[in-house]
Design a protein around this motif. Structure first.
Motif, PDB file in Angstrom:
ATOM      1  N   TYR A   1      11.809 -65.709  -1.347  1.00  0.00           N
ATOM      2  CA  TYR A   1      11.124 -65.810  -2.642  1.00  0.00           C
ATOM      3  C   TYR A   1       9.872 -64.933  -2.627  1.00  0.00           C
ATOM      4  N   ALA A   2       9.109 -64.996  -1.541  1.00  0.00           N
ATOM      5  CA  ALA A   2       7.889 -64.188  -1.437  1.00  0.00           C
ATOM      6  C   ALA A   2       8.215 -62.703  -1.502  1.00  0.00           C
TER       7      ALA A   2
ATOM      8  N   ALA B   1       5.218 -60.215  -1.762  1.00  0.00           N
ATOM      9  CA  ALA B   1       4.207 -60.842  -0.911  1.00  0.00           C
ATOM     10  C   ALA B   1       4.801 -61.287   0.422  1.00  0.00           C
ATOM     11  N   ASP B   2       5.913 -60.661   0.830  1.00  0.00           N
ATOM     12  CA  ASP B   2       6.572 -61.091   2.064  1.00  0.00           C
ATOM     13  C   ASP B   2       5.720 -60.829   3.301  1.00  0.00           C
TER      14      ASP B   2
ATOM     15  N   ALA C   1       1.005 -65.468   7.240  1.00  0.00           N
ATOM     16  CA  ALA C   1       0.443 -66.807   7.089  1.00  0.00           C
ATOM     17  C   ALA C   1       1.299 -67.858   7.799  1.00  0.00           C
ATOM     18  N   VAL C   2       2.617 -67.722   7.702  1.00  0.00           N
ATOM     19  CA  VAL C   2       3.510 -68.699   8.325  1.00  0.00           C
ATOM     20  C   VAL C   2       3.478 -68.587   9.847  1.00  0.00           C
ATOM     21  N   THR C   3       3.531 -67.370  10.367  1.00  0.00           N
ATOM     22  CA  THR C   3       3.512 -67.211  11.824  1.00  0.00           C
ATOM     23  C   THR C   3       2.165 -67.625  12.412  1.00  0.00           C
ATOM     24  N   ALA C   4       1.085 -67.403  11.668  1.00  0.00           N
ATOM     25  CA  ALA C   4      -0.225 -67.844  12.151  1.00  0.00           C
ATOM     26  C   ALA C   4      -0.263 -69.365  12.221  1.00  0.00           C
ATOM     27  N   ALA C   5       0.297 -70.015  11.210  1.00  0.00           N
ATOM     28  CA  ALA C   5       0.309 -71.476  11.204  1.00  0.00           C
ATOM     29  C   ALA C   5       1.133 -72.007  12.371  1.00  0.00           C
TER      30      ALA C   5
ATOM     31  N   THR D   1      -0.262 -70.391  -0.476  1.00  0.00           N
ATOM     32  CA  THR D   1      -1.523 -70.180  -1.199  1.00  0.00           C
ATOM     33  C   THR D   1      -2.349 -69.075  -0.553  1.00  0.00           C
ATOM     34  N   SER D   2      -2.409 -69.068   0.778  1.00  0.00           N
ATOM     35  CA  SER D   2      -3.182 -68.032   1.466  1.00  0.00           C
ATOM     36  C   SER D   2      -2.566 -66.656   1.296  1.00  0.00           C
ATOM     37  N   ALA D   3      -1.262 -66.626   0.969  1.00  0.00           N
ATOM     38  CA  ALA D   3      -0.580 -65.351   0.739  1.00  0.00           C
ATOM     39  C   ALA D   3      -0.637 -64.945  -0.727  1.00  0.00           C
ATOM     40  N   GLY D   4      -1.358 -65.713  -1.536  1.00  0.00           N
ATOM     41  CA  GLY D   4      -1.506 -65.378  -2.947  1.00  0.00           C
ATOM     42  C   GLY D   4      -0.353 -65.858  -3.814  1.00  0.00           C
TER      43      GLY D   4
END
Length: 252
Positions: free
Chosen positions: A104-105, A110-111, A117-121, A140-143
């Motif tokens: 979707y991103a 915004a992929d 953001a996902v890998t950092a989490a 949200t952090s990815a806009g």
């Protein structure tokens, strides 16, 4: 070769995380040159849809012994590469959620931000990225709008795209992550990253390929190699099932 170089990644795999991070450190234009594709263990709904297409899922869950080895191996590799990481604990993970959200991103351009953001989490903070709250914060952090991103797992168009990618992965014999594909050349695992980059440079020079994906000079298709995966294995061993049916490792 008309197909762009491809790589299959998974948010689940620490080898995938390290390989893609290392790839982009060495080749900053990687995302412009290579087609990124998610590969994940589908939930029952997605597996049923995949089965209806005539495809299956090659990945085999690893044994406990291999999992214990992986824990030590990843710690060693992360230290060697200078990456700090926190090992997440997965409890009944639903991998459709983050991977379909990534698709979707990508539709919204915004992929890259969402992937980061996902890998950092997951790998820097040890968070459960299959938790809607965690994934929503990453969106949200990815806009992105968190609610719409989480709803991607139920979006018919996104789900169709996801099943199509898993179907093509099945027919391309993708069995582990990370997996790099350049024409008929295949490279599996973090330890084959250097080989993939070398082949990528040779292909780029041969085709005058620029980072935007354009090609000034078409390349000659490479001959498809003979399948020699079982060469040298005695038929008695194969017939008796006396070989490791587990995933060969490196995919996390």
């Amino acid at each position: 070769m008309r197909q762009r170089p491809r790589l299959y990644f998974a948010f689940r795999s620490p080898y995938s995380w390290m390989a893609l991070r290392r790839l982009e450190e060495r080749l900053p234009e990687a995302r412009d040159l290579i087609e990124y594709r998610p590969y994940w263990e589908p939930d029952r709904r997605t597996m049923d849809e995949l089965t209806l297409t005539g495809a299956e899922f090659h990945y085999t869950p690893m044994s406990k012994a291999k999992h214990l080895y992986l824990l030590a191996d990843i710690k060693r590799l992360a230290h060697r590469l200078g990456y700090s990481m926190a090992w997440p604990i997965d409890i009944d993970p639903q991998w459709d959620l983050p991977h379909l959200a990534w698709l979707y991103a990508r539709r919204l351009g915004a992929d890259r931000e969402f992937y980061a953001a996902v890998t950092a989490a997951r790998w820097e903070r040890g968070e459960n990225i299959c938790d809607p709250d965690v994934l929503g914060r990453a969106a949200t952090s990815a806009g992105l709008d968190a609610t719409r991103t989480l709803a991607a797992a139920d979006d018919p168009e996104v789900r169709t795209e996801g099943v199509r990618i898993l179907n093509e992965a099945y027919h391309e014999d993708i069995f582990g992550i990370p997996y790099f594909k350049l024409g008929f050349q295949r490279f599996w695992g973090l330890d084959r990253l250097d080989h993939f980059i070398e082949a990528l440079h040779a292909w780029s020079a041969r085709t005058n390929q620029d980072p935007s994906g354009g090609s000034a000079t078409p390349s000659r298709p490479e001959p498809r190699p003979t399948d020699t995966r079982l060469t040298g294995i005695p038929s008695a061993v194969l017939g008796a099932g006396g070989y490791d049916r587990d995933s060969a490792g490196g995919c996390g």
